[in-house]
Design a protein around this motif. Structure first.
Motif, PDB file in Angstrom:
ATOM      1  N   THR A  82       0.348  -1.009   0.190  1.00 10.17           N
ATOM      2  CA  THR A  82      -0.280   0.322  -0.367  1.00 10.17           C
ATOM      3  C   THR A  82       0.818   1.125   0.429  1.00 10.17           C
ATOM      4  N   VAL A  83       2.380   1.128   0.127  1.00 10.37           N
ATOM      5  CA  VAL A  83       2.904   2.405  -0.247  1.00 10.37           C
ATOM      6  C   VAL A  83       3.198   2.828  -0.999  1.00 10.37           C
ATOM      7  N   GLN A  84       1.963   3.945  -2.560  1.00  8.11           N
ATOM      8  CA  GLN A  84       1.963   4.098  -3.858  1.00  8.11           C
ATOM      9  C   GLN A  84       3.049   4.813  -3.885  1.00  8.11           C
ATOM     10  N   VAL A  85       3.947   4.772  -5.493  1.00  2.65           N
ATOM     11  CA  VAL A  85       4.535   5.411  -5.794  1.00  2.65           C
ATOM     12  C   VAL A  85       4.661   5.336  -7.436  1.00  2.65           C
ATOM     13  N   GLN A  86       5.803   5.797  -7.736  1.00  4.19           N
ATOM     14  CA  GLN A  86       5.821   5.660  -9.365  1.00  4.19           C
ATOM     15  C   GLN A  86       6.788   4.693 -10.522  1.00  4.19           C
ATOM     16  N   TRP A  87       6.366   4.396 -11.291  1.00  3.32           N
ATOM     17  CA  TRP A  87       7.552   3.578 -12.000  1.00  3.32           C
ATOM     18  C   TRP A  87       7.880   4.177 -13.047  1.00  3.32           C
ATOM     19  N   PHE A  88       8.475   5.229 -13.165  1.00  2.00           N
ATOM     20  CA  PHE A  88       8.833   6.064 -15.160  1.00  2.00           C
ATOM     21  C   PHE A  88       7.994   6.223 -15.507  1.00  2.00           C
ATOM     22  N   GLY A  89       7.103   6.840 -14.160  1.00  2.00           N
ATOM     23  CA  GLY A  89       5.486   7.655 -14.415  1.00  2.00           C
ATOM     24  C   GLY A  89       4.473   6.541 -14.518  1.00  2.00           C
ATOM     25  N   VAL A 110       7.883  -2.741  -6.995  1.00  2.62           N
ATOM     26  CA  VAL A 110       9.069  -2.746  -7.912  1.00  2.62           C
ATOM     27  C   VAL A 110      10.237  -3.056  -6.618  1.00  2.62           C
ATOM     28  N   TRP A 111       9.682  -3.553  -6.017  1.00  2.22           N
ATOM     29  CA  TRP A 111      11.020  -4.384  -5.840  1.00  2.22           C
ATOM     30  C   TRP A 111      10.795  -6.198  -6.264  1.00  2.22           C
ATOM     31  N   ASP A 112       9.844  -6.431  -6.744  1.00  2.00           N
ATOM     32  CA  ASP A 112       9.178  -7.444  -6.854  1.00  2.00           C
ATOM     33  C   ASP A 112       9.899  -8.233  -8.202  1.00  2.00           C
ATOM     34  N   SER A 113       9.311  -6.839  -8.779  1.00  2.00           N
ATOM     35  CA  SER A 113       9.554  -7.534 -10.220  1.00  2.00           C
ATOM     36  C   SER A 113       9.561  -5.691 -11.983  1.00  2.00           C
ATOM     37  N   LYS A 114       9.569  -4.919 -11.118  1.00  2.00           N
ATOM     38  CA  LYS A 114       9.510  -3.736 -11.657  1.00  2.00           C
ATOM     39  C   LYS A 114      11.463  -3.565 -12.239  1.00  2.00           C
ATOM     40  N   MET A 115      12.218  -3.785 -10.457  1.00  2.00           N
ATOM     41  CA  MET A 115      13.833  -3.365 -10.874  1.00  2.00           C
ATOM     42  C   MET A 115      13.784  -4.099 -12.244  1.00  2.00           C
ATOM     43  N   ILE A 116      13.961  -6.203 -12.395  1.00  2.00           N
ATOM     44  CA  ILE A 116      14.324  -7.021 -12.101  1.00  2.00           C
ATOM     45  C   ILE A 116      14.002  -6.887 -14.554  1.00  2.00           C
ATOM     46  N   GLU A 117      13.068  -6.198 -14.688  1.00  2.00           N
ATOM     47  CA  GLU A 117      11.693  -6.913 -16.274  1.00  2.00           C
ATOM     48  C   GLU A 117      12.467  -4.883 -16.366  1.00  2.00           C
ATOM     49  N   HIS A 118      13.155  -4.339 -16.104  1.00  2.00           N
ATOM     50  CA  HIS A 118      13.726  -2.903 -16.338  1.00  2.00           C
ATOM     51  C   HIS A 118      15.191  -3.004 -17.010  1.00  2.00           C
ATOM     52  N   GLY A 148       4.339   8.435  -3.466  1.00  2.00           N
ATOM     53  CA  GLY A 148       4.379   9.390  -4.311  1.00  2.00           C
ATOM     54  C   GLY A 148       6.107   9.560  -5.073  1.00  2.00           C
ATOM     55  N   ASP A 149       6.679   8.791  -4.685  1.00  2.00           N
ATOM     56  CA  ASP A 149       7.515   9.413  -5.359  1.00  2.00           C
ATOM     57  C   ASP A 149       7.856   9.166  -7.149  1.00  2.00           C
ATOM     58  N   ASN A 150       8.682   9.033  -7.837  1.00  2.00           N
ATOM     59  CA  ASN A 150       8.975   8.886  -9.231  1.00  2.00           C
ATOM     60  C   ASN A 150      10.111   8.302  -9.426  1.00  2.00           C
ATOM     61  N   LEU A 151      10.261   7.024  -8.808  1.00  2.00           N
ATOM     62  CA  LEU A 151      11.481   6.198  -9.264  1.00  2.00           C
ATOM     63  C   LEU A 151      12.411   5.436 -10.863  1.00  2.00           C
ATOM     64  N   LYS A 152      13.249   6.062 -11.262  1.00  2.00           N
ATOM     65  CA  LYS A 152      13.859   5.917 -12.461  1.00  2.00           C
ATOM     66  C   LYS A 152      15.054   5.118 -12.479  1.00  2.00           C
ATOM     67  N   TYR A 153      15.610   6.017 -13.168  1.00  2.00           N
ATOM     68  CA  TYR A 153      17.257   5.463 -13.194  1.00  2.00           C
ATOM     69  C   TYR A 153      18.111   5.829 -12.274  1.00  2.00           C
TER      70      TYR A 153
END
Length: 260
Positions: free
Chosen positions: A153-160, A168-176, A225-230
């Motif tokens: 329930t900690v809502q953030v953004q991943w590349f918008g 993000v820790w499950d799969s977003k970083m691995i996919e990226h 709310g952070d937009n997490l990117k590179y």
């Protein structure tokens, strides 16, 4: 019009939360752990596993724990995928979930596999579940806080795009990172035999406590709310790679102890 807009926003965020309540490394992460573990298995262990799984690989069965979530008859295993505990408490001193958790789930799997009276069907089932759970143990958000469901329930953004910290820790970083599980398993960091033995020491509870150190860092790495990117990838993906490698090495230890 404004009410319709608010409802739409609520549905979008609500969907992301519900979807993420099925925690996992993601298929690529789990397969990476299984592939790495295979490298460290003893010959006898490999033969016993091949016999139980009818030739299927650890990488193939590594997603089994999440696959069965679609069948309600397996709902008793859902709480086995995680541990919720405060940051300042070790697992041994934490309040335990009466329905079970990662530690009790892993120990149950081990007990079935070590029981000479267990059927081949039961052993195969709990072996596949064990492979998955040891992978989950090394995903930092699986040792997260109860109040936010391990970052779900900690809502953030991943590349918008809207998501949550758990995903993000499950799969977003691995996919990226865009490597297959075999590429991730092949391109692990060099590690000495002594370091392997050091990582394999300890109990399941010790490994949970070890993972929690990275859980604390993961929670501190982003705000709502952070937009997490590179930049986020740069500072955090090495932890993901390290935990995948650690998970594979420790899974091999568990399996060698059972079968060899």
């Amino acid at each position: 019009m404004r009410n319709i807009f608010c409802i739409a926003i609520a549905l979008v965020f609500g969907f992301s939360i519900v979807k993420a309540e099925n925690p996992e490394w993601g298929a690529t992460g789990h397969r990476t752990v299984g592939e790495i573990a295979t490298v460290y298995l003893k010959g006898k262990t490999k033969r016993k596993i091949a016999e139980l799984l009818d030739g299927q690989t650890l990488a193939l069965v590594s997603t089994f724990g999440d696959d069965i979530k679609s069948d309600k008859k397996y709902k008793e295993f859902y709480t086995w995928h995680y541990v919720n505990m405060p940051f300042d408490v070790r697992y041994e001193d934490s309040e335990k979930n009466p329905e079970g958790d990662l530690v009790t789930g892993i120990e149950k799997c081990k007990s079935v596999l070590l029981d000479a009276t267990s059927s081949k069907e039961d052993k195969a089932f709990y072996l596949k579940l064990l492979v998955h759970l040891v992978g989950d143990l090394h995903q930092p958000m699986h040792v997260g806080r109860k109040e936010d469901k391990g970052g779900n329930t900690v809502q953030v953004q991943w590349f918008g795009n809207g998501t949550n910290l758990h995903s993000v820790w499950d799969s977003k970083m691995i996919e990226h990172y865009n490597m297959t599980y075999t590429e991730l398993a092949t391109n692990t960091n060099e590690i000495s035999k002594n370091d392997v033995e050091r990582l394999q020491q300890g109990t399941t509870a010790d490994w949970v406590n070890d993972t929690q150190k990275f859980t604390v860092k993961a929670y501190g790495s982003a705000a709502i709310g952070d937009n997490l990117k590179y930049g986020y990838m740069y500072y955090n993906f090495e932890v993901v790679r390290s935990q995948l490698q650690k998970g594979g090495i420790r899974l091999a230890k568990v399996l060698n102890d059972i079968f060899a």
